[in-house]
Design an enzyme around this catalytic site. Sequence first.
Site, PDB file in Angstrom:
ATOM      1  CE  LYS A 498      48.616  34.332  38.385  1.00 27.98           C
ATOM      2  NZ  LYS A 498      48.103  35.025  37.237  1.00 27.98           N
ATOM      3  NE  ARG A 533      43.400  38.879  41.370  1.00 26.93           N
ATOM      4  CZ  ARG A 533      43.601  37.522  41.573  1.00 26.93           C
ATOM      5  NH1 ARG A 533      44.571  36.903  41.365  1.00 26.93           N
ATOM      6  NH2 ARG A 533      42.717  36.793  42.281  1.00 26.93           N
TER       7      ARG A 533
END
Length: 558
Positions: A498, A533
């Site tokens: 991210k 994840r």
Amino acid sequence: MAHQSLEQRETNRRRVKEHAATDGGWPFDSEREIADRAVQISPATLDMNILKQLVPTKHCFSGFTKHCRALHPSFLHSSPDASVEVHSPEQEVVIALGSNVGDRLDNFSNALELMNKSGINITRHACLYETAPAYVTDQPHFLNSAVRAVTKLGPHELLGVLKKIEKDMGRTGGIRYGPRPIDLDILFYGKFKVHSDILTIPHERIWERPFVMAPLLDLLGSAADCDTVTCWHSFSLHSGGLFESWEKLGGESLIGKEGMKRVLPIKNGLWDWSQRTSVMGILNVTPDSFSDGGKFLSVESAVSQARLMISEGADMIDIGAQSTRPMASRISAEEELDRLIPVLEGIIGMPEAEGKLISVDTFSSEVASEAVSKGAHLVNDISAGTLDSNMLRVVAGLKVPYVAMHMRGDPSTMQNSENLQYDDVCKQIASELYSRVKYAELSGIPAWRIIIDPGIGFSKKTEHNLDILVGLPNIRAEIARKSFGVSHAPILIGPSRKRFLADICSRTAADERDPATIACVTASVLGGANIVRVHNVRDNLDSVKVCDAILKQRSCII
């Protein structure tokens, strides 16, 4: 309630006053309230001397208050001298569930449905436990749980309804403590103690049964949410209330052992998430996802990537056909399904996918419904039901696990200044996420099907994401103030590649952020995450294995 004559009402009125006097207190504020209670309670109830209103006193609560404040300084919101509401059209109740014959989970679902249809409105669910049989040990393992509910039924009416449900679901006399498709026991009924030939409340064997106490505690929080809960604590055999009773039995040290496992139903089995951390591989079949957008648009490339992640050790594959990056455009459910379903069918058809779990990453109820009908095992919703008003109701009907993630706004607004304002990010995430989970429960999704995700990268700044990574225990503890059950739910964490990692490490290309992702995964697992994840399964799985080994070693030392 059957019609009562004036003579019968006067008799009941006199007996109600006698009950109040013999209980050592006067819980009624007026003669009118006595008359109301006399009409409300049946003659048989009074004749058997069954209802005894508990009135909190300083003496009753002194030890309990001290114990609870030690656990959490804000446990008791009300004074021990607080007045007790006696007359109410509804009573809050706790009902325990058990099953060890047939499809145990389906038995639970059917029982809950019948209860809701019978005037027992369920508001909260405990976790689900698989337990070894007690008393009569030569029989299959049980599933156990409990629910909180509100009802206008009197205690014996409630007992009658529950016995009818048991009978309608196939329960017969049989051996006491023996096998049964469903067992429904009243643990608490409002603030009352009940004693009759056929009913005792609180249930007399609560205090010796871990498989009852564990789900009962799940329905509470470390802060009492109402006076009724405070009364339930006072029923305990210990001055520290139900918490001390649970600790005397062994408390959390009992969970995860052979005789008692906290489980989540998924696919055709029960998942004990305490055994090891699971790895969820990310598969985006979108043209515009921030990391791998456009790479897996064909069915062949997507299925090949799923096969690779499974070969590298992924436990789950999370398929997303709608980009959720900041400012992503929202597509129609039809377009999302066109992208998703062929890939989903291709993956499910792979021999390698046997024993693996397939998740659909969507905030559309239509997409979720269709994906589950095609074989998906769980729904991963970044909005926790806020972007589709039908989502929670639909997932309740699908009876699959539901990942509820924290996010403010939607992908187009989540990073605006208003949605990035936090005073205490972990505390506010916990509060906002719990409110969504509570709404999900009221919509019919039991807590034992819910997975929570604090939403790294969604309506968060870099410092917020870092606070989450080191603050998972704080998030659990804050949720536990309101619900121990929800605080025990599996936590999914998704930091993979991210943007905040680019800000910290100066890595422009998303696939160059894998080492930074591994650092986040390490912190998350050591902090209590149960599912990670990630895009890069192989390297993150190594991190997970080391972290699990550290945690196992730590538990051995403790």
